[in-house]
Design a protein around this motif. Structure first.
Motif, PDB file in Angstrom:
ATOM      1  N   VAL A  41     -12.349   1.046  37.754  1.00 38.83           N
ATOM      2  CA  VAL A  41     -11.080   0.763  37.073  1.00 38.83           C
ATOM      3  C   VAL A  41     -10.043   0.293  38.090  1.00 38.83           C
ATOM      4  CG1 VAL A  41      -9.136   1.808  35.841  1.00 38.83           C
ATOM      5  CG2 VAL A  41     -11.462   2.311  35.133  1.00 38.83           C
ATOM      6  N   SER A  86     -11.272  -3.184  40.014  1.00 42.43           N
ATOM      7  CA  SER A  86     -11.377  -4.350  39.135  1.00 42.43           C
ATOM      8  C   SER A  86     -10.005  -4.743  38.590  1.00 42.43           C
ATOM      9  CB  SER A  86     -12.349  -4.082  37.986  1.00 42.43           C
ATOM     10  OG  SER A  86     -11.864  -3.056  37.153  1.00 42.43           O
ATOM     11  N   THR A  87      -9.172  -3.766  38.261  1.00 43.58           N
ATOM     12  CA  THR A  87      -7.828  -4.084  37.776  1.00 43.58           C
ATOM     13  C   THR A  87      -7.001  -4.728  38.881  1.00 43.58           C
ATOM     14  OG1 THR A  87      -7.948  -2.221  36.251  1.00 43.58           O
ATOM     15  CG2 THR A  87      -5.770  -3.129  36.674  1.00 43.58           C
ATOM     16  N   ILE A 147      -5.275  -7.085  31.209  1.00 39.39           N
ATOM     17  CA  ILE A 147      -6.067  -6.819  32.413  1.00 39.39           C
ATOM     18  C   ILE A 147      -6.320  -5.320  32.565  1.00 39.39           C
ATOM     19  CG2 ILE A 147      -5.956  -6.879  34.937  1.00 39.39           C
ATOM     20  CD1 ILE A 147      -4.676  -9.659  34.669  1.00 39.39           C
ATOM     21  N   ALA A 148      -5.334  -4.491  32.262  1.00 36.54           N
ATOM     22  CA  ALA A 148      -5.526  -3.037  32.357  1.00 36.54           C
ATOM     23  C   ALA A 148      -6.586  -2.564  31.368  1.00 36.54           C
ATOM     24  CB  ALA A 148      -4.202  -2.324  32.096  1.00 36.54           C
ATOM     25  N   GLY A 169      -9.947  -3.585  32.682  1.00 32.80           N
ATOM     26  CA  GLY A 169     -10.351  -2.701  33.780  1.00 32.80           C
ATOM     27  C   GLY A 169     -10.854  -1.365  33.270  1.00 32.80           C
TER      28      GLY A 169
END
Length: 108
Positions: free
Chosen positions: A16, A19-20, A38-39, A42
C-alpha cells in the motif's frame, strides 16, 4: 475466514505504502479526486498482495507427497458413540444410591 498472519500484514502494508507513493510521484496529480483514486488503487493492491501471500501450514512438498500416495477415496464410515444411558439401564439411574454415586463420579 482465518486471521491474517504478521507476514501478510507486513507485505500488504508495504505494498500500500510503496505503490501509492510510486503512483503519486509518477502521475504528478494535483487534484483531490486523483489522489483519492490512487489511494484506493493502492489499498486494492495491498489487499491483493496480503491475500495471495503464503499462509502457514502444510508445505507444497508434503501436499504433493500425500496426493501421490494412495489416499482413501472416501472417509471411514461413522459409528455411533455409546452414551451413558446406553451402558446403564434406566432403572439404575433413578435409584438414590446410583444417583449419589454418579454425582461424586467426576469430582476426583
Amino acid at each position: 475466514m482465518p486471521r491474517p498472519t504478521a507476514t501478510q500484514l507486513a507485505y500488504g502494508s508495504a505494498t500500500v505504502f510503496f505503490s501509492t507513493l510510486a503512483m503519486l510521484l509518477l502521475s504528478q496529480t494535483q487534484t483531490g479526486i486523483g489522489v483519492a483514486v490512487i489511494a484506493i488503487a493502492g489499498l486494492g493492491l495491498g489487499l491483493l498482495v496480503a491475500m495471495t501471500a503464503p499462509m502457514p501450514g502444510v508445505s507444497r512438498v508434503v501436499r504433493r507427497h500425500v496426493v501421490r500416495t494412495k489416499s482413501p477415496a472416501a472417509p471411514a464410515p461413522l459409528r455411533p458413540v455409546p452414551t451413558p444411558s446406553d451402558r446403564m439401564p434406566r432403572a439404575r439411574l433413578t435409584e438414590p444410591a446410583a444417583v449419589e454415586a454418579r454425582v461424586g463420579e467426576h469430582s476426583h
